[in-house]
Design an enzyme around this catalytic site. Structure first.
Site, short mmCIF file in Angstrom:
data_model
loop_
_atom_site.label_atom_id
_atom_site.label_comp_id
_atom_site.label_asym_id
_atom_site.label_seq_id
_atom_site.Cartn_x
_atom_site.Cartn_y
_atom_site.Cartn_z
N CYS A 190 0.96 -4.41 66.65
CA CYS A 190 2.17 -4.41 67.04
C CYS A 190 3.23 -3.52 66.67
CB CYS A 190 3.04 -5.46 66.35
SG CYS A 190 4.83 -5.86 66.19
N HIS A 191 3.60 -3.40 65.43
CA HIS A 191 4.55 -1.67 64.74
C HIS A 191 3.87 -1.20 64.55
CE1 HIS A 191 8.53 -3.78 67.16
NE2 HIS A 191 9.21 -2.99 66.93
#
Length: 203
Positions: A122-123
């Protein structure tokens, strides 16, 4: 909640391997911590929680507060050589805080430069960017990070999970919580393979 016990791997896959999970004191997406953590434990590995401060970290479920988790080691005193793999969970606030912490960035940079395998979802790629660990690598991520990764020298692909071997060590990246089963299968396999190659047995 951790996912049900599924025994997707032999229980000895990561036996004797210590896997670092690096998160900030606040903002890690809970399922991106707990599900990979359970995957490591199920496969026989020893997960250890690293953060920038002692105490407990506060996870989130999207924007709502989640559970708290006890820190095992502060990253300022951690040595990449003590770990066989590194998992970087996501959450928007989590990697944004980590990339402002010099010891955390140095730990990730050292881990990657040493050729040890890294998995990020993800991030979490923001932390890899700050550690200059994506230049020349092929990665995936949450879609909004695409431009940041391309500007940092990476080749971005929209895939549930991507394993890149074009560099000093395996880099496993993934997009979002829905991709966790494929992400976990990939990084457990890569961690087991990389650590088996690195260990020199006397017989």
């Amino acid at each position: 909640m951790p996912r049900p016990f599924t025994k997707r791997w032999p229980s000895t896959t990561l036996t004797g391997r210590t896997i670092a999970f690096l998160v900030a004191p606040y903002g890690v997406e809970q399922v991106e911590l707990t599900s990979p953590w359970q995957a490591v434990a199920e496969s026989g590995g020893i997960p250890r929680l690293l953060s920038t401060a002692e105490g407990r970290v506060q996870a989130v479920r999207h924007h709502a507060p989640g559970d708290t988790f006890a820190v095992d080691v502060t990253v300022s005193g951690a040595d990449p050589a003590d770990y066989d793999g590194l998992v970087l969970p996501g959450g928007v606030a989590n990697p944004d805080r980590l990339r402002l912490d010099r010891p955390a960035v140095a730990f990730v940079h050292g881990f990657c430069a040493a050729g040890r395998p890294v998995a990020a979802i993800c991030h979490a790629a923001w932390t890899l960017i700050e550690a200059d660990a994506v230049r020349g690598r092929t990665v995936t991520s949450w879609p909004s990070l695409r431009t940041d990764l391309v500007n940092a020298g990476a080749h971005w692909v929209d895939e549930p999970v991507h394993v890149c071997h074009d560099g000093p060590g395996a880099l496993v990246t993934s997009r979002k919580p829905d991709d966790l089963p494929l992400f976990e299968d990939a990084f457990v396999t890569e961690f087991a393979h990389a650590t088996t190659k690195r260990r020199k047995w006397p017989w």
